[in-house]
Design an enzyme around this catalytic site. Structure first.
Site, PDB file in Angstrom:
ATOM      1  CB  SER A 193      -0.959  -0.044   1.199  1.00 41.90           C
ATOM      2  OG  SER A 193      -1.894   0.997   1.146  1.00 41.90           O
ATOM      3  CG  ASP A 335      -2.720   4.076  -1.311  1.00 34.13           C
ATOM      4  OD1 ASP A 335      -3.448   3.804  -2.277  1.00 34.13           O
ATOM      5  OD2 ASP A 335      -2.741   3.445  -0.235  1.00 34.13           O
ATOM      6  CG  ASP A 337      -3.141  -0.626  -2.199  1.00 31.62           C
ATOM      7  OD1 ASP A 337      -3.138   0.558  -1.814  1.00 31.62           O
ATOM      8  OD2 ASP A 337      -3.660  -1.545  -1.542  1.00 31.62           O
ATOM      9  CG  ASP A 339      -6.147   0.719  -0.374  1.00 29.70           C
ATOM     10  OD1 ASP A 339      -5.334   1.663  -0.391  1.00 29.70           O
ATOM     11  OD2 ASP A 339      -6.123  -0.177   0.507  1.00 29.70           O
TER      12      ASP A 339
END
Length: 543
Positions: A193, A335, A337, A339
């Site tokens: 992440s 960010d 990833d 999400d």
């Protein structure tokens, strides 16, 4: 999650996340705010059963809070089932944290040997009781170590007779969506992440597109430690296979665009997107372009070692400058990833997750689409968000930190909007997990429908109470209840704040850091107190 490190929850406070200390008896931390009594709190994951995998269950009245200091129960909560007295604490997980397994790539535990064992265990669980070979999707972000872990996971899946579908670099929410739309048995994401490129992580989605409950993650850990429990490995034609899914990005782009109202377009909108050199570096620009926006892109040249580096949701300064320079209507920072999202208004000002939730809650409430007039957020969200919901005639349900706990509370209570101040925003009408691109589209839809600038919308959404966040890197974790100097410092600050603020101190679930959050009317005092508490923690741990 173990309750061993669970700190004492003070009177009238919602339960704190595992390893955290929640103090303050004012509106920010009380389940009965002075201004209205509409804020509620959700059970901490250590005390509550994981959310159901199927459709949300009907709400039940919540019991009164338990008094036990080592296992806090929920405070009064409307429309949110509380833990029963005889429910057991969530199982202890040694590897899985609040967002999967995470660590420095190629150092324990984030090594290929673990990934291979994990692939085997997930395949065993995913295929149990099924006549067909389990189909498991694997997606990743752009970290160099993703190749290593992807190969090891695929090997483990194939060794158990599973079919691997490799989706390549793609956002975490894309795997959640594709797992359900392709009727796969599980989805695995390789990503750390927002962490730097040296780290990596692995998180798992079930066939319903939701992250696995604590109990299932604990079972997977047990299977990883006991290879004999997996039974005989297949041989010959029973060995699994792997294939590339070349259209994974295209499928996701189509899905995300469907969350934007069909009667609207982005014609005439100037948008700057920073994809953090991460998983959305291709899909995010495509989504906004195909809806008609004029695009400027940042963070779309990943090289394996630059993910999140001075860019994206964690480092939005370059995006802020570019928005002003290009006279753009909005900046969108994702960010690694994708999400989570942080948006930037036309003046270059940051609009965080709390403000976006307040904007979206008002919009949905005006349209009669905010389920039970309720918003779900974590204990980190600003007191101003509670007050904004009260003005709408609605309520705020608070949970432990972590988007998975937000989603669990949403599903259990039948709510459709929730998120975190950090930018994890969940719109259950469209997605089963936080999705930065979907969230950005909801903000753009509000802008297009109202014809108002983002700065104007943000200013009217909520009035923020001064809040200070202090992150303290320490050499070791220590149970908060055993940190006497810190405990005394918290008590002193609590007495000073009285009913006008709150203190939250917790260990991070993803990094070796102690997080200190204070809210109150005087920002200068908050800053001084935060520094004092940080020094107290260092004394207790020897940092």
């Amino acid at each position: 999650m173990s309750t061993k490190n669970q700190a004492r929850a003070t009177k009238n406070t919602p339960p704190a996340p595992s390893g955290s200390k929640r103090t303050g008896s004012g509106p920010a931390s009380s389940s009965r705010p002075k201004s209205g009594g509409s804020a509620t709190s959700a059970a901490a994951p250590a005390a509550a059963k994981a959310a159901p995998v199927k459709a949300p269950a009907p709400a039940k009245p919540a019991p009164k809070p338990a008094k036990a200091a080592d296992k806090p129960a929920p405070a009064k909560a409307a429309d949110k089932p509380a833990a029963k007295k005889d429910e057991k604490a969530a199982p202890v997980r040694r590897l899985f944290g609040t967002d999967g397994i995470r660590g420095v790539a190629n150092e324990a535990p984030m090594v290929p040997e673990l990934a291979l064992k994990l692939g085997r265990a997930v395949t065993f669980v995913a295929g149990r009781g099924k006549a067909h070979a389990p189909r498991i999707l694997i997606g990743k972000d752009t970290r160099l170590s993703g190749y290593m872990l992807e190969t090891a996971l695929a090997a483990g899946i194939c060794s158990m007779g599973g079919r691997v579908i490799l989706c390549g670099p793609i956002p975490t929410p894309a795997i959640a969506h594709l797992t359900t739309s392709m009727r796969a048995d599980a989805g695995i994401v390789i990503s750390a992440s927002h962490n730097p490129y040296m780290d990596n992580g692995i998180k798992i989605f079930g066939p319903d597109g939701f992250k696995l409950p604590d109990e299932m993650e604990a079972e997977i850990e047990r299977l990883m430690e006991n290879d004999a429990a997996l039974g005989l490995k297949p041989t010959g034609p029973g060995v699994g296979s792997a294939e590339r899914f070349d259209d994974s990005r295209g499928r996701y782009v189509t899905f995300v665009k469907s969350s934007f109202p069909r009667e609207l377009s982005l014609d005439g909108m100037r948008i700057v997107v920073d994809a953090a050199h991460g998983a959305a570096y291709r899909v995010a620009p495509l989504v906004f372009q195909e809806l008609g926006a004029h695009m400027v892109t940042l963070g779309v040249r990943p090289n394996g070692v630059n993910i999140n580096k001075d860019c994206g949701a964690l480092h939005p300064d370059n995006l802020r400058a570019e928005v002003v320079k290009r006279r753009a209507h909005i900046g969108i920072a994702l960010d690694g990833d994708a999400d989570r999202v942080i948006v930037i208004d036309e003046k270059g000002q940051i609009v965080d997750g709390d403000v976006v939730m307040a904007m979206c809650a008002r919009s949905l409430a005006d349209e009669g689409r905010l389920a039970k007039k309720t918003l779900v957020a974590t204990v980190m969200s600003n007191l101003g968000l509670e007050r904004a919901m009260q003005r709408l005639g609605g309520k705020l349900v608070r949970t432990a930190v972590g988007d998975r706990y937000v989603v669990e509370a949403m599903r259990a209570g039948g709510y459709n909007l929730g998120g975190e101040q950090s930018g994890h925003l969940v719109f259950l009408d469209y997605a089963s997990t936080g999705d930065g691109v979907v969230a950005a589209l909801q903000v753009l839809a509000i802008m297009q429908r109202t014809g108002r600038q983002l700065s104007e919308l943000a200013q009217g959404a909520m009035e923020r109470v001064p809040q200070i966040l202090e992150n303290v890197s320490l050499p070791a974790r220590k149970p908060l209840e055993a940190m006497a100097t810190l405990g005394a410092g918290i008590a002193k600050v609590e007495a000073e704040l009285g009913d006008d603020g709150r203190v939250l101190v917790r260990w991070s679930g993803t990094e070796p850091k102690l997080r200190i959050m204070l809210e109150g009317p005087n920002e200068d005092k908050l800053r001084r107190w935060a520094k004092d508490l940080a020094q107290a923690a260092k004394k207790d741990v020897g940092g």
